[in-house]
Design a protein around this motif. Sequence first.
Motif, PDB file in Angstrom:
ATOM      1  N   PRO A  14      -5.659  11.787   0.525  1.00  0.00           N
ATOM      2  CA  PRO A  14      -4.558  12.702   0.220  1.00  0.00           C
ATOM      3  C   PRO A  14      -4.856  13.676  -0.910  1.00  0.00           C
ATOM      4  O   PRO A  14      -4.103  14.632  -1.130  1.00  0.00           O
ATOM      5  N   TYR A  15      -5.958  13.438  -1.608  1.00  0.00           N
ATOM      6  CA  TYR A  15      -6.395  14.318  -2.688  1.00  0.00           C
ATOM      7  C   TYR A  15      -7.211  15.499  -2.173  1.00  0.00           C
ATOM      8  O   TYR A  15      -7.511  16.434  -2.915  1.00  0.00           O
ATOM      9  N   THR A  16      -7.612  15.472  -0.908  1.00  0.00           N
ATOM     10  CA  THR A  16      -8.444  16.537  -0.345  1.00  0.00           C
ATOM     11  C   THR A  16      -7.582  17.716   0.078  1.00  0.00           C
ATOM     12  O   THR A  16      -6.597  17.555   0.798  1.00  0.00           O
ATOM     13  N   VAL A  17      -7.955  18.910  -0.369  1.00  0.00           N
ATOM     14  CA  VAL A  17      -7.260  20.120   0.059  1.00  0.00           C
ATOM     15  C   VAL A  17      -8.242  21.053   0.749  1.00  0.00           C
ATOM     16  O   VAL A  17      -9.446  21.038   0.480  1.00  0.00           O
ATOM     17  N   GLY A  18      -7.710  21.860   1.657  1.00  0.00           N
ATOM     18  CA  GLY A  18      -8.475  22.948   2.238  1.00  0.00           C
ATOM     19  C   GLY A  18      -8.212  24.219   1.458  1.00  0.00           C
ATOM     20  O   GLY A  18      -7.104  24.442   0.946  1.00  0.00           O
ATOM     21  N   LEU A  19      -9.229  25.059   1.348  1.00  0.00           N
ATOM     22  CA  LEU A  19      -9.119  26.312   0.603  1.00  0.00           C
ATOM     23  C   LEU A  19      -9.522  27.463   1.517  1.00  0.00           C
ATOM     24  O   LEU A  19     -10.685  27.574   1.908  1.00  0.00           O
ATOM     25  N   PHE A  79      -2.336  21.688   1.511  1.00  0.00           N
ATOM     26  CA  PHE A  79      -2.078  20.347   0.993  1.00  0.00           C
ATOM     27  C   PHE A  79      -1.685  19.400   2.131  1.00  0.00           C
ATOM     28  O   PHE A  79      -0.874  19.746   2.993  1.00  0.00           O
ATOM     29  N   GLY A  80      -2.258  18.197   2.085  1.00  0.00           N
ATOM     30  CA  GLY A  80      -1.840  17.147   3.003  1.00  0.00           C
ATOM     31  C   GLY A  80      -2.176  17.419   4.450  1.00  0.00           C
ATOM     32  O   GLY A  80      -1.528  16.897   5.357  1.00  0.00           O
ATOM     33  N   ALA A  81      -3.211  18.217   4.695  1.00  0.00           N
ATOM     34  CA  ALA A  81      -3.610  18.517   6.068  1.00  0.00           C
ATOM     35  C   ALA A  81      -4.616  17.480   6.560  1.00  0.00           C
ATOM     36  O   ALA A  81      -5.597  17.201   5.882  1.00  0.00           O
ATOM     37  N   THR A  82      -4.359  16.915   7.713  1.00  0.00           N
ATOM     38  CA  THR A  82      -5.397  16.182   8.438  1.00  0.00           C
ATOM     39  C   THR A  82      -5.934  17.117   9.512  1.00  0.00           C
ATOM     40  O   THR A  82      -7.141  17.328   9.608  1.00  0.00           O
ATOM     41  N   THR A 128      -5.375  23.325   9.684  1.00  0.00           N
ATOM     42  CA  THR A 128      -4.425  24.376   9.314  1.00  0.00           C
ATOM     43  C   THR A 128      -2.972  23.925   9.449  1.00  0.00           C
ATOM     44  O   THR A 128      -2.057  24.732   9.299  1.00  0.00           O
ATOM     45  N   ASN A 129      -2.772  22.653   9.729  1.00  0.00           N
ATOM     46  CA  ASN A 129      -1.415  22.113   9.858  1.00  0.00           C
ATOM     47  C   ASN A 129      -1.094  21.299   8.610  1.00  0.00           C
ATOM     48  O   ASN A 129      -0.972  20.079   8.643  1.00  0.00           O
ATOM     49  N   ALA A 130      -0.968  22.007   7.484  1.00  0.00           N
ATOM     50  CA  ALA A 130      -0.749  21.349   6.193  1.00  0.00           C
ATOM     51  C   ALA A 130       0.698  20.925   6.044  1.00  0.00           C
ATOM     52  O   ALA A 130       1.598  21.442   6.707  1.00  0.00           O
ATOM     53  N   GLN A 131       0.928  19.956   5.134  1.00  0.00           N
ATOM     54  CA  GLN A 131       2.298  19.611   4.773  1.00  0.00           C
ATOM     55  C   GLN A 131       2.977  20.822   4.133  1.00  0.00           C
ATOM     56  O   GLN A 131       4.148  21.075   4.354  1.00  0.00           O
ATOM     57  N   TYR A 132       2.201  21.564   3.346  1.00  0.00           N
ATOM     58  CA  TYR A 132       2.657  22.835   2.797  1.00  0.00           C
ATOM     59  C   TYR A 132       1.450  23.557   2.216  1.00  0.00           C
ATOM     60  O   TYR A 132       0.363  22.971   2.061  1.00  0.00           O
ATOM     61  N   TRP A 169       2.982  12.014  -2.968  1.00  0.00           N
ATOM     62  CA  TRP A 169       3.436  10.999  -2.022  1.00  0.00           C
ATOM     63  C   TRP A 169       2.231  10.583  -1.214  1.00  0.00           C
ATOM     64  O   TRP A 169       1.097  10.949  -1.567  1.00  0.00           O
ATOM     65  N   HIS A 170       2.401   9.791  -0.137  1.00  0.00           N
ATOM     66  CA  HIS A 170       1.227   9.200   0.495  1.00  0.00           C
ATOM     67  C   HIS A 170       0.336  10.223   1.195  1.00  0.00           C
ATOM     68  O   HIS A 170      -0.845   9.962   1.427  1.00  0.00           O
ATOM     69  N   MET A 171       0.849  11.436   1.485  1.00  0.00           N
ATOM     70  CA  MET A 171       0.041  12.457   2.140  1.00  0.00           C
ATOM     71  C   MET A 171      -0.559  13.465   1.163  1.00  0.00           C
ATOM     72  O   MET A 171      -1.505  14.175   1.500  1.00  0.00           O
TER      73      MET A 171
END
Length: 259
Positions: free
Chosen positions: A49-54, A89-92, A95-99, A127-129
Amino acid sequence: MKVFITILALAIASASGAAVPSAVEKAVNLKDISGRITNGYPAYEGKAPYTVGLGFSGGWWCGGSIISNTWVLTAEHCTSSAESVTVYFGATWRTNAQYTHWVSRNDIINHGSADIALIRIPHVDFWHMVNKVELPSYNDRYNDYNGWWAVACGWGGTYDGSPLPDWLQCVDLQVISNNECAQTYGTGTVRDNIICVRTPDGKSTCNGDSGGPLVSHDGNKLIGVTNFGTSSCTSGAPAGFQRVTYHLDWIRDHTGISY
Protein backbone atom coordinates in the motif's frame (compact mmCIF):
# COMPACT_ATOMS: atom_id res chain seq x y z
CA MET A 1 39.52 -8.01 -18.41
CA LYS A 2 36.69 -5.83 -17.18
CA VAL A 3 33.42 -6.34 -19.01
CA PHE A 4 31.75 -3.04 -19.84
CA ILE A 5 27.95 -3.06 -19.53
CA THR A 6 25.63 -0.23 -20.43
CA ILE A 7 23.75 0.76 -17.28
CA LEU A 8 20.19 1.87 -17.78
CA ALA A 9 17.95 3.88 -15.48
CA LEU A 10 14.55 2.38 -15.02
CA ALA A 11 11.98 4.96 -16.07
CA ILE A 12 9.88 4.48 -19.20
CA ALA A 13 8.22 6.81 -21.67
CA SER A 14 4.50 6.38 -22.03
CA ALA A 15 2.82 4.80 -25.03
CA SER A 16 2.22 8.31 -26.37
CA GLY A 17 5.75 8.19 -27.76
CA ALA A 18 7.02 11.17 -25.79
CA ALA A 19 10.79 11.03 -25.36
CA VAL A 20 12.26 11.28 -21.90
CA PRO A 21 14.39 14.44 -21.73
CA SER A 22 18.15 14.02 -21.48
CA ALA A 23 18.15 15.82 -18.15
CA VAL A 24 16.33 12.86 -16.67
CA GLU A 25 19.42 10.77 -17.30
CA LYS A 26 22.13 13.01 -15.87
CA ALA A 27 22.10 11.79 -12.28
CA VAL A 28 23.47 8.41 -13.33
CA ASN A 29 25.18 9.50 -16.57
CA LEU A 30 23.15 7.25 -18.80
CA LYS A 31 22.55 7.13 -22.53
CA ASP A 32 19.12 5.51 -22.38
CA ILE A 33 16.42 4.50 -19.96
CA SER A 34 14.76 1.16 -19.37
CA GLY A 35 13.13 -0.93 -16.57
CA ARG A 36 10.48 -3.45 -15.39
CA ILE A 37 9.59 -6.12 -12.83
CA THR A 38 10.47 -9.26 -14.79
CA ASN A 39 9.45 -12.79 -13.82
CA GLY A 40 7.78 -11.58 -10.66
CA TYR A 41 4.21 -12.20 -9.52
CA PRO A 42 0.98 -10.18 -9.51
CA ALA A 43 0.43 -8.36 -6.23
CA TYR A 44 -2.80 -8.95 -4.37
CA GLU A 45 -4.76 -5.83 -3.47
CA GLY A 46 -3.18 -4.13 -0.46
CA LYS A 47 0.11 -6.07 -0.61
CA ALA A 48 2.23 -2.92 -1.04
CA PRO A 49 0.00 0.00 0.00
CA TYR A 50 3.05 2.26 0.20
CA THR A 51 3.72 1.93 -3.55
CA VAL A 52 2.54 4.79 -5.74
CA GLY A 53 2.56 5.28 -9.48
CA LEU A 54 3.97 8.53 -10.84
CA GLY A 55 2.74 9.83 -14.18
CA PHE A 56 4.87 12.76 -15.36
CA SER A 57 3.80 15.65 -17.56
CA GLY A 58 6.67 14.87 -19.95
CA GLY A 59 5.10 11.51 -20.76
CA TRP A 60 7.03 9.02 -18.62
CA TRP A 61 6.12 6.69 -15.76
CA CYS A 62 7.92 5.84 -12.51
CA GLY A 63 7.18 4.48 -9.07
CA GLY A 64 7.58 5.85 -5.56
CA SER A 65 7.08 5.07 -1.88
CA ILE A 66 4.86 6.82 0.65
CA ILE A 67 7.05 7.59 3.69
CA SER A 68 4.58 9.82 5.58
CA ASN A 69 1.17 11.44 5.19
CA THR A 70 2.78 14.22 3.16
CA TRP A 71 5.88 12.77 1.46
CA VAL A 72 6.80 10.32 -1.32
CA LEU A 73 10.35 9.12 -2.00
CA THR A 74 11.43 8.36 -5.59
CA ALA A 75 14.39 8.58 -8.00
CA GLU A 76 15.80 11.88 -9.20
CA HIS A 77 16.20 10.71 -12.80
CA CYS A 78 12.38 10.57 -12.82
CA THR A 79 11.83 14.05 -11.39
CA SER A 80 14.80 16.17 -12.44
CA SER A 81 13.16 17.72 -15.51
CA ALA A 82 9.51 17.23 -14.54
CA GLU A 83 7.17 20.21 -14.56
CA SER A 84 4.47 18.27 -12.71
CA VAL A 85 3.49 14.76 -11.66
CA THR A 86 0.25 12.92 -10.99
CA VAL A 87 0.55 10.57 -8.00
CA TYR A 88 -1.58 7.41 -8.14
CA PHE A 89 -2.43 6.15 -4.63
CA GLY A 90 -3.67 2.67 -3.78
CA ALA A 91 -3.62 1.38 -7.34
CA THR A 92 -3.25 -2.31 -8.03
CA TRP A 93 -4.56 -1.84 -11.56
CA ARG A 94 -2.11 0.83 -12.69
CA THR A 95 -4.42 3.69 -13.63
CA ASN A 96 -7.34 2.67 -11.42
CA ALA A 97 -6.13 4.40 -8.25
CA GLN A 98 -8.11 4.90 -5.07
CA TYR A 99 -7.41 8.57 -5.74
CA THR A 100 -4.81 10.79 -7.40
CA HIS A 101 -3.10 14.08 -6.60
CA TRP A 102 -1.48 16.47 -9.06
CA VAL A 103 1.79 17.97 -7.79
CA SER A 104 3.71 20.88 -9.32
CA ARG A 105 7.46 21.19 -9.68
CA ASN A 106 7.51 23.48 -6.63
CA ASP A 107 6.81 20.43 -4.44
CA ILE A 108 9.60 18.28 -5.88
CA ILE A 109 12.96 18.22 -4.07
CA ASN A 110 15.82 16.76 -6.11
CA HIS A 111 18.95 15.64 -4.30
CA GLY A 112 21.33 17.12 -6.85
CA SER A 113 24.20 14.66 -6.44
CA ALA A 114 22.46 11.32 -5.94
CA ASP A 115 19.60 9.62 -7.77
CA ILE A 116 16.95 10.18 -5.12
CA ALA A 117 14.15 12.74 -4.77
CA LEU A 118 11.23 13.75 -2.58
CA ILE A 119 7.71 14.76 -3.59
CA ARG A 120 5.59 16.76 -1.17
CA ILE A 121 1.99 15.57 -1.43
CA PRO A 122 -1.32 16.82 0.00
CA HIS A 123 -2.09 15.08 3.29
CA VAL A 124 -3.35 11.52 2.75
CA ASP A 125 -5.11 9.39 5.36
CA PHE A 126 -3.87 5.84 5.82
CA TRP A 127 -5.89 2.63 5.50
CA HIS A 128 -5.22 -0.88 4.21
CA MET A 129 -4.95 0.25 0.56
CA VAL A 130 -2.90 3.41 1.14
CA ASN A 131 -0.23 3.43 3.83
CA LYS A 132 3.36 4.40 4.49
CA VAL A 133 6.45 2.25 4.64
CA GLU A 134 8.85 2.98 7.49
CA LEU A 135 12.42 4.06 6.88
CA PRO A 136 15.26 2.25 8.63
CA SER A 137 16.13 3.65 12.02
CA TYR A 138 19.37 5.46 12.74
CA ASN A 139 20.48 2.32 14.59
CA ASP A 140 20.50 0.56 11.19
CA ARG A 141 22.41 3.21 9.28
CA TYR A 142 25.53 1.01 9.04
CA ASN A 143 23.64 -2.19 8.20
CA ASP A 144 24.67 -3.26 4.69
CA TYR A 145 21.78 -5.79 4.51
CA ASN A 146 24.05 -8.25 2.69
CA GLY A 147 22.17 -11.53 2.35
CA TRP A 148 18.82 -10.06 3.40
CA TRP A 149 15.69 -10.73 1.34
CA ALA A 150 13.52 -7.87 0.14
CA VAL A 151 10.57 -7.23 -2.15
CA ALA A 152 10.45 -4.76 -5.04
CA CYS A 153 7.14 -3.72 -6.63
CA GLY A 154 6.16 -1.68 -9.66
CA TRP A 155 4.33 -1.39 -12.96
CA GLY A 156 7.38 -1.77 -15.17
CA GLY A 157 7.25 -4.11 -18.17
CA THR A 158 7.18 -7.84 -17.48
CA TYR A 159 9.69 -8.82 -20.17
CA ASP A 160 12.27 -7.03 -22.30
CA GLY A 161 10.42 -4.72 -24.67
CA SER A 162 7.00 -5.25 -23.12
CA PRO A 163 4.44 -2.49 -22.62
CA LEU A 164 3.62 -1.38 -19.10
CA PRO A 165 1.48 -4.01 -17.39
CA ASP A 166 -1.89 -3.06 -15.97
CA TRP A 167 -1.46 -5.02 -12.73
CA LEU A 168 1.11 -4.25 -10.01
CA GLN A 169 3.96 -6.76 -10.03
CA CYS A 170 6.33 -7.71 -7.20
CA VAL A 171 9.48 -9.79 -7.00
CA ASP A 172 11.51 -11.13 -4.06
CA LEU A 173 15.25 -10.49 -4.35
CA GLN A 174 18.34 -11.03 -2.19
CA VAL A 175 20.72 -8.19 -1.34
CA ILE A 176 24.37 -8.69 -2.27
CA SER A 177 27.55 -6.94 -1.16
CA ASN A 178 28.70 -3.83 -3.00
CA ASN A 179 31.93 -5.64 -3.83
CA GLU A 180 29.98 -8.29 -5.72
CA CYS A 181 27.87 -5.66 -7.48
CA ALA A 182 30.98 -3.66 -8.45
CA GLN A 183 32.30 -6.66 -10.37
CA THR A 184 29.60 -5.85 -12.93
CA TYR A 185 29.28 -2.06 -12.76
CA GLY A 186 32.59 -0.90 -11.30
CA THR A 187 33.37 1.04 -8.14
CA GLY A 188 32.66 4.35 -9.91
CA THR A 189 28.98 3.41 -10.03
CA VAL A 190 28.65 1.18 -6.97
CA ARG A 191 29.53 3.58 -4.18
CA ASP A 192 28.41 3.71 -0.55
CA ASN A 193 25.04 5.18 -1.56
CA ILE A 194 24.14 2.10 -3.65
CA ILE A 195 22.58 -1.21 -2.61
CA CYS A 196 22.29 -4.09 -5.08
CA VAL A 197 20.37 -7.35 -5.44
CA ARG A 198 20.90 -10.60 -7.32
CA THR A 199 18.54 -11.26 -10.24
CA PRO A 200 18.44 -15.05 -10.73
CA ASP A 201 16.18 -16.71 -13.30
CA GLY A 202 15.41 -13.39 -14.94
CA LYS A 203 13.77 -12.01 -11.79
CA SER A 204 14.54 -8.31 -11.61
CA THR A 205 13.42 -4.72 -11.52
CA CYS A 206 13.69 -3.21 -14.81
CA ASN A 207 10.88 0.05 -17.74
CA GLY A 208 8.65 1.97 -15.37
CA ASP A 209 10.02 0.65 -12.06
CA SER A 210 12.37 3.57 -11.41
CA GLY A 211 11.89 5.22 -8.04
CA GLY A 212 9.90 2.31 -6.65
CA PRO A 213 10.47 0.55 -3.32
CA LEU A 214 12.81 -2.19 -2.15
CA VAL A 215 11.42 -3.28 1.23
CA SER A 216 13.05 -5.75 3.59
CA HIS A 217 11.17 -8.94 4.45
CA ASP A 218 12.51 -8.66 7.99
CA GLY A 219 10.97 -5.57 9.58
CA ASN A 220 9.29 -4.22 6.43
CA LYS A 221 11.65 -1.26 6.12
CA LEU A 222 12.35 0.73 2.95
CA ILE A 223 16.00 -0.05 2.20
CA GLY A 224 16.24 0.88 -1.49
CA VAL A 225 14.93 3.17 -4.24
CA THR A 226 14.97 1.56 -7.69
CA ASN A 227 17.71 3.09 -9.86
CA PHE A 228 19.46 1.03 -12.54
CA GLY A 229 20.10 -2.25 -14.30
CA THR A 230 21.45 -3.46 -17.63
CA SER A 231 19.89 -3.17 -21.09
CA SER A 232 18.38 -6.63 -20.64
CA CYS A 233 16.66 -6.97 -17.31
CA THR A 234 16.64 -10.75 -17.65
CA SER A 235 20.42 -10.94 -18.13
CA GLY A 236 21.15 -12.00 -14.56
CA ALA A 237 23.23 -8.90 -13.85
CA PRO A 238 22.58 -7.21 -10.47
CA ALA A 239 19.99 -4.45 -10.12
CA GLY A 240 20.95 -1.25 -8.32
CA PHE A 241 19.08 0.97 -5.86
CA GLN A 242 19.81 4.07 -3.83
CA ARG A 243 20.66 2.91 -0.31
CA VAL A 244 18.09 4.58 1.96
CA THR A 245 20.24 4.35 5.11
CA TYR A 246 22.85 6.50 3.34
CA HIS A 247 20.26 9.25 2.85
CA LEU A 248 18.59 9.32 6.28
CA ASP A 249 20.07 12.72 7.19
CA TRP A 250 19.01 14.25 3.87
CA ILE A 251 15.48 12.87 4.22
CA ARG A 252 15.22 14.10 7.83
CA ASP A 253 16.50 17.57 6.94
CA HIS A 254 13.79 18.05 4.28
CA THR A 255 10.86 16.17 5.83
CA GLY A 256 11.51 15.91 9.56
CA ILE A 257 11.11 12.11 9.34
CA SER A 258 13.52 10.02 11.39
CA TYR A 259 13.38 7.01 13.67
